[in-house]
Design an enzyme around this catalytic site. Structure first.
Site, PDB file in Angstrom:
ATOM      1  N   ASP A  59      -1.366  -4.652  10.431  1.00 52.41           N
ATOM      2  CA  ASP A  59      -0.830  -3.295   9.908  1.00 52.41           C
ATOM      3  C   ASP A  59      -1.902  -2.504  10.959  1.00 52.41           C
ATOM      4  O   ASP A  59      -1.590  -1.163  10.541  1.00 52.41           O
ATOM      5  CB  ASP A  59      -0.864  -3.010   8.474  1.00 52.41           C
ATOM      6  CG  ASP A  59      -1.999  -3.531   7.752  1.00 52.41           C
ATOM      7  OD1 ASP A  59      -3.011  -4.109   8.639  1.00 52.41           O
ATOM      8  OD2 ASP A  59      -2.110  -3.249   6.729  1.00 52.41           O
ATOM      9  N   TYR A 110     -15.276  -5.875  -0.455  1.00 54.37           N
ATOM     10  CA  TYR A 110     -14.455  -7.026  -0.653  1.00 54.37           C
ATOM     11  C   TYR A 110     -14.698  -8.062   0.710  1.00 54.37           C
ATOM     12  O   TYR A 110     -14.132  -9.129   0.620  1.00 54.37           O
ATOM     13  CB  TYR A 110     -12.885  -6.730  -0.848  1.00 54.37           C
ATOM     14  CG  TYR A 110     -12.481  -5.933   0.517  1.00 54.37           C
ATOM     15  CD1 TYR A 110     -12.286  -6.451   1.564  1.00 54.37           C
ATOM     16  CD2 TYR A 110     -12.259  -4.502   0.461  1.00 54.37           C
ATOM     17  CE1 TYR A 110     -11.636  -5.686   2.881  1.00 54.37           C
ATOM     18  CE2 TYR A 110     -11.617  -3.747   1.054  1.00 54.37           C
ATOM     19  CZ  TYR A 110     -11.371  -4.343   2.448  1.00 54.37           C
ATOM     20  OH  TYR A 110     -10.948  -3.333   3.344  1.00 54.37           O
ATOM     21  N   LYS A 150       0.784  -1.127   0.176  1.00 55.27           N
ATOM     22  CA  LYS A 150      -0.107  -0.001   0.157  1.00 55.27           C
ATOM     23  C   LYS A 150       0.732   1.282  -0.177  1.00 55.27           C
ATOM     24  O   LYS A 150       0.340   2.358  -0.514  1.00 55.27           O
ATOM     25  CB  LYS A 150      -0.833  -0.186   1.305  1.00 55.27           C
ATOM     26  CG  LYS A 150      -2.070  -0.864   1.102  1.00 55.27           C
ATOM     27  CD  LYS A 150      -3.104  -0.742   0.175  1.00 55.27           C
ATOM     28  CE  LYS A 150      -4.218  -1.386   0.195  1.00 55.27           C
ATOM     29  NZ  LYS A 150      -3.991  -2.826  -0.127  1.00 55.27           N
ATOM     30  N   ASP A 208     -10.420   0.065  -0.208  1.00 57.41           N
ATOM     31  CA  ASP A 208     -10.264   1.124   0.804  1.00 57.41           C
ATOM     32  C   ASP A 208     -10.228   2.500   0.096  1.00 57.41           C
ATOM     33  O   ASP A 208      -9.522   3.289   0.287  1.00 57.41           O
ATOM     34  CB  ASP A 208      -8.891   0.950   1.545  1.00 57.41           C
ATOM     35  CG  ASP A 208      -8.941  -0.620   2.180  1.00 57.41           C
ATOM     36  OD1 ASP A 208      -9.973  -0.951   2.549  1.00 57.41           O
ATOM     37  OD2 ASP A 208      -7.584  -0.911   2.699  1.00 57.41           O
TER      38      ASP A 208
END
Length: 694
Positions: free
Chosen positions: A243, A177, A56, A133
Site C-alpha cells: 500500500d 510497533y 484502514k 500510525d
C-alpha cells in the site's frame, strides 16, 4: 499444533492455539465481502485460523470509529462473522480510535464500548484495539490525567478488555510497533516497558519486527521484544504489503523468518497486497511455514538455500503455491472466470457466432489460438514481482545482463575479444525479454479474469519496461535504427515512466539509492553515526589499509605528508560535529572527517598553504571507505552532512587533498560534481587538491 475445536482461541486440549492467518490492515480500497468469504475458504484449506478485520479506509473502523453500523452494514458483518465460523476461522474485529480519541473523557470510552458491544451482538467474540500510525502528542486534558501516552492507551485498553468480559483473543497494537520506532531502542523504551508492565496479561500485543516492513525477523529480536513486552508477540507481517507504493506488487514466498520463531511467538498474521487475488502466494506460503515445526526433523532443503532452515524451504513452498495457483488461473469455476455460468435469471451476453464456429478459408488469416498458461510463466511472474528487499533470480539475471551489455557496448560496434560474448549475452537477454512478453500474452488469455484484472496494470507496466530495455540493447548492437521510444525528442507517453511522482523522485539527490540492483549489485545495509574517541584505532586501520592498497604500493613513510593524513592518523582531532563513521554488518568500513579551520593543521606539518586559498576554502575534508563498500551513496550522504556542519560554522568553502594513486576517491569526488580541481602552491608531487564553495 493441535486442531482447534471451533473458531475460537483454544484447541481441543484447552491450550491457546497459535494465531495464524491474515490481517486486512492496508490503506486503500477494502476487500469485498465476497473476497473475504473466499479468503476464509482458503485459510481453512491451508491450515490458517484467523482473520483480523482492520481495513484502514473503512471509515467506521478508523476515521468515524464512534459511528454505529447501519442495519445494512450490520447484516453484512453478521454474514461475514458467520462465514468465518463456518470455515473454522476466528474473526477478530479491530477498531482504531487513536486519531482523535480523548483518553481521559469517560464519554469517549463509553462510545468505544458501545461500538464494540454492537459488534459483539453480531456474533463476534474476538477484538483488537489499534493505536498505530497516530500522533504521539496528547491533548491537554490527557496530559493532566495520564503520566504518559502509554499509560493513557493501556488504561483505556484494559478497561475495554474487562468490559467485554476478557475475551479469549484480544489484540493491542502499540504506537511503537517495531524496533525502529522505539526510543532509544527496544530494551530501553519507556513506552514499551509501560505497555509490557501495565497491560493485562490476557491481552496480546502486535509487533512488525525490526522495521515497519521487516526484511528479516530473527529469534534474538523477538526474544528482546518479548522480554520488554512480558509476553510473546503476535507478528503483524508487512513483508507482502504494497500500500506504500502503487507500482509494486509482491508475489514471492514467505521467507527470512526462521521456523524457530514459532514456539517464541503467539502468532503470525500477514498484511498482504491491497489486491485480493494476487495474495494467493503470500497466504499459501505462510500456511506452509506455519505447519513447519522447529523440532520436526530435517526436510530436504536445496543446496544453496540461504535460509538453511531444516523445517522450511521457501523455494519448495513457492513451487507448491504456484502449482496450486495455476489451477485457479485455469479454472472456469472461480469467481470472475470467463466461462462461469450465470446463476441469475439474467440472460448472459451472447458472444458466439451462431450454430457453427467460423472456419477460415484458403489464404485467410488463421484463428488466434491462445496458448495455455504454464507453471514456468508463474515462476517468471513471481521473480519479476518478488519481495520488497529483493528481486527474484530471473529478474536479477536480467538486470545484471543489461548492466553488462550497457557497460561493454563498445564490443558490439568494434571487433574485440569480447564481441562474441556480447552478442551471446545480448541474445540471451532478448530471449528473457521475449519470455516476459509471452508470459503477458498467456496471462491475458487465462480463463479466470478476476486474477488477471488485479494483475493487469502491473504486468502491462513490466512488459513495457522490458520492451524499452530490449529496444535499447538492439540499438547498442546496431540492429536497425535507434528506437523512437528511446531517442525521440517527442516520445509517446509510455516512453517515460512514473508521472508526476516519478519526476519528483528523479529531481531528488537520493533517487535510485534504494534500487535493489546497482552496479555492482548491492545488498548491504549501512549505518552512519557520529565519530567517538573509541573509533580512533579503527579509523587508523582503515586509513593504513587504503593507503597500502594505492597503486604503486608506495610505503606510507615514503609518501609526502598531507594535512588529511594527520587527520586520519589521529595526530589532529576533527572539529566538533565534523566526524562520521560508516558501518556495515561486518563493522566499521569508512569514515569522513573535517576541520573547519585547516590553517593550524597545515602549520603543524609545516605545509605552506597560501592565504588566498585558505581565505576562499578555509576548511579541510577527508573521506575514505574500504573496498568492500561498492555503493557510493553512503559516502555522498556523509559528505553532505559534513558540508552542512562546515557551512553552519561560517566557513566559505572546503578543500580536500588526494594522491593520484587513490583513483577510487579521485573518481568519487569528480563524479560528485561539486568539487573542482584548484591550484595550491607547495602541494606535494602526485597530489591534487579539489574544493567546493559553500
Amino acid at each position: 499444533m493441535s486442531k482447534p475445536s471451533s473458531a475460537t482461541g483454544r484447541t481441543q486440549t484447552g491450550t491457546r492455539r497459535f494465531i495464524s492467518g491474515v490481517v486486512e490492515g492496508f490503506y486503500g480500497r477494502p476487500w469485498t465481502m465476497e473476497q473475504r468469504t473466499e479468503l476464509f475458504k482458503r485459510e481453512q484449506k491451508w491450515g490458517l485460523n484467523t482473520y483480523l478485520y482492520a481495513p484502514k479506509d473503512d471509515y467506521k473502523h478508523r476515521m468515524y470509529w464512534r459511528d454505529l453500523y447501519s442495519a445494512e452494514e450490520a447484516k453484512q458483518l453478521m454474514a461475514l462473522i458467520t462465514a468465518a465460523k463456518q470455515h473454522d476461522v476466528e474473526f477478530i474485529y479491530a477498531i482504531s480510535p487513536g486519531l482523535d480519541i480523548t483518553f481521559s473523557n469517560p464519554k469517549e470510552v463509553a462510545a468505544l464500548k458501545r461500538k464494540l458491544d454492537q459488534v459483539r451482538e453480531f456474533g463476534c467474540r474476538s477484538f483488537s484495539l489499534l493505536f498505530d500510525d497516530i500522533e504521539t502528542e496528547m491533548c491537554q486534558a490527557d496530559k493532566q490525567a495520564f503520566s504518559s501516552f502509554a499509560h493513557a492507551q493501556v488504561a483505556v485498553t484494559n478497561e475495554v478488555y474487562q468490559h467485554l468480559g476478557e475475551p479469549e483473543t484480544f489484540l493491542f497494537c502499540p504506537t511503537d510497533y517495531c524496533a525502529s520506532f522505539c526510543t532509544p531502542n527496544v530494551s530501553q523504551s519507556s513506552y514499551l516497558h509501560t505497555v509490557g508492565e501495565k497491560l493485562l496479561p490476557g491481552i496480546d500485543i502486535l509487533w512488525t519486527g525490526p522495521k515497519v516492513v521487516s526484511h528479516k525477523i530473527s529469534v534474538e529480536s523477538i526474544e528482546e521484544a518479548s522480554s520488554v513486552l512480558k509476553r510473546a508477540p503476535v507478528i503483524w507481517d508487512n513483508i507482502h504489503a504494497n500500500d506504500y507504493d502503487p507500482q509494486r506488487l509482491f508475489l514471492g514466498p514467505y521467507k527470512d523468518r526462521p521456523t524457530e520463531l514459532i514456539p517464541k511467538l503467539r502468532g503470525v498474521l500477514t498484511n498482504p497486497n491491497c489486491e485480493f487475488y494476487p495474495n494467493f502466494v503470500a497466504i499459501h506460503t505462510l500456511g506452509t511455514w506455519c505447519k513447519a515445526t522447529a523440532d520436526g526433523g530435517p526436510k530436504d532443503v536445496e543446496m544453496g538455500d540461504e535460509e538453511q532452515d531444516p523445517c522450511y524451504s521457501h523455494q519448495k513452498a513457492l513451487t507448491l503455491a504456484l502449482t496450486d495457483w495455476l489451477q485457479e488461473f485455469l479454472s472456469t469455476d472461480q469467481p470472475g472466470a470467463r466461462l462461469k455460468k450465470e446463476s441469475s435469471d439474467e440472460e448472459p451476453m451472447q458472444t458466439d457466432m451462431g450454430e457453427g464456429s467460423y472456419v477460415p478459408g484458403p489464404g485467410e488469416n488463421p484463428l488466434y489460438t491462445a496458448e495455455p498458461l504454464t507453471l514456468e510463466d508463474l515462476k517468471l511472474l513471481s521473480d519479476l514481482f518478488y519481495l520488497p528487499y529483493e528481486h527474484g533470480p530471473t529478474a536479477r539475471t536480467m538486470l545484471q545482463q543489461l548492466d553488462w551489455l550497457k557497460n561493454n557496448s563498445q564490443a558490439a560496434t568494434v571487433e574485440t575479444d569480447m564481441t562474441a560474448e556480447w552478442c551471446s549475452r545480448a541474445q540471451r537477454f532478448d530471449d528473457m525479454c521475449d519470455a516476459v512478453v509471452q508470459m503477458f500474452n498467456r496471462l491475458s488469455n487465462a480463463p479466470n479474469r478476476s486474477i488477471l484484472y488485479d494483475l493487469y496494470n502491473y504486468i502491462c507496466d513490466i512488459k513495457s519496461g522490458v520492451g524499452l530495455a530490449r529496444a535499447y540493447v538492439k540499438t547498442l548492437g546496431g540492429q536497425g535504427r535507434p528506437s523512437a521510444q528511446l531517442m525521440n525528442d517527442d516520445p509517446e507517453p509510455w516512453g517515460f515512466r512514473g508521472g508526476l511522482s516519478g519526476e519528483f523522485q528523479r529531481m531528488l539527490p537520493g533517487h535510485g539509492n534504494r534500487d535493489l540492483f546497482r552496479h555492482p549489485p548491492m545488498t548491504a545495509v549501512y549505518c552512519i553515526r557520529p565519530y567517538c574517541p573509541e573509533d580512533k584505532m579503527e579509523v587508523q586501520r582503515i586509513f593504513r589499509e587504503m593507503q597500502s592498497a594505492g597503486e604503486g604500493k608506495v610505503p606510507l613513510v615514503a609518501q609526502p605528508p598531507l594535512i588529511c593524513d594527520s587527520l586520519s592518523a589521529g595526530e589532529i582531532s576533527p572539529s566538533p560535529q565534523c566526524a562520521l563513521v560508516l558501518e556495515d554488518e561486518m563493522g566499521m568500513c569508512g569514515y569522513a572527517l573535517a576541520l573547519t579551520d585547516a590553517k593550524p593543521a597545515a602549520a603543524k606539518i609545516q605545509r605552506a598553504v597560501s592565504d588566498s586559498v585558505l581565505e576562499e576554502f578555509p576548511s579541510l575534508i577527508t573521506i575514505q571507505m574500504l573496498s568492500r563498500v561498492t555503493d557510493p551513496s553512503p559516502a555522498k550522504c556523509m559528505i553532505g552532512q559534513l558540508l552542512s556542519s562546515i557551512r553552519s560554522s561560517g566557513s566559505r568553502g572546503a578543500f580536500c587533498e588526494l594522491r593520484h594513486s587513490d583513483r577510487r576517491m579521485l573518481d568519487f569526488y569528480t563524479k560528485l560534481g561539486s568539487f573542482k580541481p584548484i591550484k595550491v602552491a607547495g602541494l606535494p608531487q602526485d597530489t591534487v587538491a579539489m574544493a567546493t564553495s559553500l
